[in-house]
Design an enzyme around this catalytic site. Structure first.
Site, PDB file in Angstrom:
ATOM      1  N   ARG A   1       0.846  -1.196   0.000  1.00 58.31           N
ATOM      2  CA  ARG A   1       0.000   0.000   0.000  1.00 58.31           C
ATOM      3  C   ARG A   1       0.886   1.252   0.000  1.00 58.31           C
ATOM      4  NH1 ARG A   1      -5.484  -1.092   1.378  1.00 58.31           N
ATOM      5  NH2 ARG A   1      -5.979  -2.948   0.168  1.00 58.31           N
TER       6      ARG A   1
ATOM      7  N   GLN B   1      -0.753   2.538  -6.380  1.00 63.68           N
ATOM      8  CA  GLN B   1      -2.201   2.774  -6.373  1.00 63.68           C
ATOM      9  C   GLN B   1      -2.860   2.423  -7.704  1.00 63.68           C
ATOM     10  OE1 GLN B   1      -2.782   6.809  -5.064  1.00 63.68           O
ATOM     11  NE2 GLN B   1      -2.566   6.287  -2.904  1.00 63.68           N
TER      12      GLN B   1
ATOM     13  N   SER C   1      -8.454  -2.451  -4.063  1.00 66.47           N
ATOM     14  CA  SER C   1      -9.179  -1.193  -3.910  1.00 66.47           C
ATOM     15  C   SER C   1     -10.175  -0.983  -5.049  1.00 66.47           C
ATOM     16  CB  SER C   1      -8.196  -0.021  -3.852  1.00 66.47           C
ATOM     17  OG  SER C   1      -7.446  -0.053  -2.654  1.00 66.47           O
TER      18      SER C   1
ATOM     19  N   TYR D   1      -2.980  -3.642   5.485  1.00 65.67           N
ATOM     20  CA  TYR D   1      -4.124  -4.537   5.439  1.00 65.67           C
ATOM     21  C   TYR D   1      -4.597  -4.854   6.856  1.00 65.67           C
ATOM     22  CZ  TYR D   1      -2.647  -5.112   0.625  1.00 65.67           C
ATOM     23  OH  TYR D   1      -2.292  -4.871  -0.680  1.00 65.67           O
TER      24      TYR D   1
ATOM     25  N   ASP E   1      -3.701  -1.388  -7.852  1.00 67.62           N
ATOM     26  CA  ASP E   1      -4.349  -1.963  -6.675  1.00 67.62           C
ATOM     27  C   ASP E   1      -5.706  -2.580  -7.014  1.00 67.62           C
ATOM     28  OD1 ASP E   1      -5.307  -2.606  -4.200  1.00 67.62           O
ATOM     29  OD2 ASP E   1      -5.006  -0.626  -3.313  1.00 67.62           O
TER      30      ASP E   1
END
Length: 397
Positions: A135, A140, A146, A242, A143
Site C-alpha cells: 500500500r 495505487q 481497492s 491490510y 491496486d
C-alpha cells in the site's frame, strides 16, 4: 493468428470460476500493450459477459482464439481475474496448460490457499499475486483490491436499496412525509466509504463505524455520522496497510456495544474482511432479531464466512423478517466497469516488469515486484507463503 517472432504475447482466457463475468483484458488495453511492443491473444467469448464482444478485440488487432489451450500456449504472460486458490475448482485444469517460464498476473488468494501456490511453483511459472501489492503511492494504479472494493461498495448500496421495502430519501408529498432510511456501514475502508457515498446519494441518513478513529474525517466528509464505541482500537492494520485479526474478547465486547446501533438501523452494510482469515462475526443472531421486520443486511464478507452470524454465502435469506444478502462476488455483478478497472490495474503492473526493449525483467530490488512475486523457478519464494507452508526461509543471496 499471431505473428511470429515479434515480441512478447500477453493473453487472457474466459474466466472459469462459476458465475464470474469479468475479464482480465479489455479491448482498450490491447492498444496499451501494443505501444509496449506486446501482442495480445484472448479466448473467444472471454469478454462477452462483461460487454466486450470478440469483434472489439479483433478491431484492436488482438488475436481471438477459439481454443482455450491455444491461448495458454501462446501467452508469455497470462492475466487472470481468478487463478490458483481463487479458483480451486478449476486449478487442476489450468495447471495442465501452464509451462515453465510463463508469467501469471492476477488474483490468486494465496493466504487462503497456500498449497495452490506450491502447485503453481511446481509448474515452473512466475506468479504475481496482486493481493500482496504494498500500500504505497506508486502502487495505487495497480491496486486490484481497492478497485474491486469500490465496485463492491457501490453495488452493496444498490442491493440494499432494492431489497428494502421503503425508499431511502426523505420526501414531502401530498400523501404525507416519508422519513429517510437509516443506514449503518461497518468498516470505513474503500468498500465501506463507497457504500456510504452511494447510500448518501440515494438519500439515506448514514452512519459509519470503524475501529480506526483516524477515518472519522473521511466518513464525515461524505455526509455520514461517525459512530464511536468505547473500545481500544490499537493497531488495526499490518505494516502493509491490510487489516489484521483481533482476539475473541475484543470482538465479544464490540458485539455488545454494537447491538443498539444495529437494532436502530434499517440497513446494515458490513465490510470487515481480514485477508486469509475467516471474517469476524460482528452481527449476532440477537442483533438481527432486534432489527425491525423489512430491514436489510448486505454482508460484503460473505465469501470469508460473513460478518453476520446468519449469512449464507452465495444466498439471500430472510430471518425474522430481516433480509440477509450474502452475495460473494459483487464486482462480477457490474462486469463492464469492474473489468475495465481490473484490466487497467494489471496493465499498469505489467509495465513494471518490462524493460526499455519491451522484454520481461523481474527486478527484485523493486518493492512492488518483490512483494507480489509468490513463486519462481520451481519454488515458492514469498516469505509469508513459505511460512504458511511450513518451509524454511530462503537464504538471502
Amino acid at each position: 493468428m499471431l505473428a511470429q517472432g515479434s515480441g512478447l504475447t500477453v493473453g487472457a482466457v474466459r474466466e472459469s470460476f462459476p458465475g464470474e463475468q469479468r475479464v482480465a483484458i479489455v479491448p482498450a488495453a490491447v492498444k496499451t500493450f501494443a505501444k509496449s511492443g506486446l501482442q495480445t491473444v484472448v479466448e473467444a467469448g472471454a469478454g462477452q459477459a462483461a460487454g466486450y464482444p470478440d469483434e472489439q478485440y479483433a478491431a484492436q488487432d488482438a488475436s481471438v482464439e477459439q481454443d482455450r489451450a491455444a491461448v495458454f500456449a501462446a501467452a508469455d504472460v497470462l492475466l487472470q481475474v481468478r487463478g490458483g486458490g481463487g479458483n480451486p475448482q478449476f486449478l487442476d485444469a489450468d495447471l495442465e496448460l501452464l509451462r515453465p517460464g510463463q508469467v501469471l498476473i492476477g488474483a490468486y488468494d494465496p493466504l487462503s490457499d497456500p498449497k495452490s501456490i506450491a502447485r503453481l511453483a511446481e509448474r515452473g511459472v512466475s506468479c504475481f499475486a496482486l493481493e500482496f501489492l504494498p500500500r504505497i503511492t506508486r502502487a495505487q494504479s495497480m491496486d486490484i483490491l481497492s478497485s474491486m472494493a469500490t465496485i463492491a461498495g457501490y453495488k452493496a448500496g444498490l442491493l440494499a436499496a432494492a431489497a428494502l421495502p421503503r425508499m431511502f430519501p426523505m420526501m414531502m408529498t401530498a400523501a404525507g412525509t416519508i422519513t429517510p432510511a437509516r443506514v449503518l456501514v461497518i468498516g470505513a475502508g474503500v468498500a465501506g466509504l463507497q457504500a456510504i457515498a452511494t447510500t448518501r446519494r440515494l438519500g439515506a441518513v448514514v452512519s459509519g463505524y470503524d475501529l480506526r478513529p483516524a477515518v472519522r474525517e473521511e466518513v464525515e466528509s461524505l455526509g455520514a455520522q461517525f459512530v464511536e464505541l468505547p473500545l481500544e482500537s490499537g493497531e488495526a492494520a499490518e505494516s502493509g496497510g491490510y487489516a489484521r485479526e483481533k482476539d475473541e474478547e475484543f470482538y465479544r465486547k464490540q458485539q455488545e456495544l454494537m447491538h443498539r446501533v444495529v437494532a436502530e438501523s434499517d440497513v446494515v452494510i458490513s465490510t470487515a474482511v481480514v485477508p486469509g482469515a475467516k471474517a469476524p462475526v460482528l452481527i449476532t443472531t440477537e442483533m438481527v432479531e432486534a432489527m425491525a421486520a423489512g430491514s436489510v443486511i448486505v454482508d460484503l464478507a460473505a465469501e470469508r464466512g460473513g460478518n453476520c452470524a446468519l449469512t449464507k454465502p452465495g444466498e439471500t435469506i430472510t430471518h425474522g423478517g430481516v433480509t440477509i444478502i450474502g452475495e460473494t462476488n459483487l464486482p462480477s455483478l457490474i462486469p463492464y466497469h469492474a473489468s475495465q478497472m481490473f484490466a487497467n490495474n494489471v496493465a499498469s503492473f505489467l509495465q513494471t516488469l518490462l524493460n526499455e526493449e519491451g522484454q520481461l525483467e523481474i527486478n527484485l530490488e523493486d518493492e512492488v515486484i518483490r512483494e507480489t512475486l509468490v513463486c519462481r523457478d520451481g519454488q515458492v519464494i514469498h516469505p509469508r507463503m513459505r511460512e504458511r507452508l511450513g518451509l524454511a526461509p530462503l537464504e538471502s543471496k
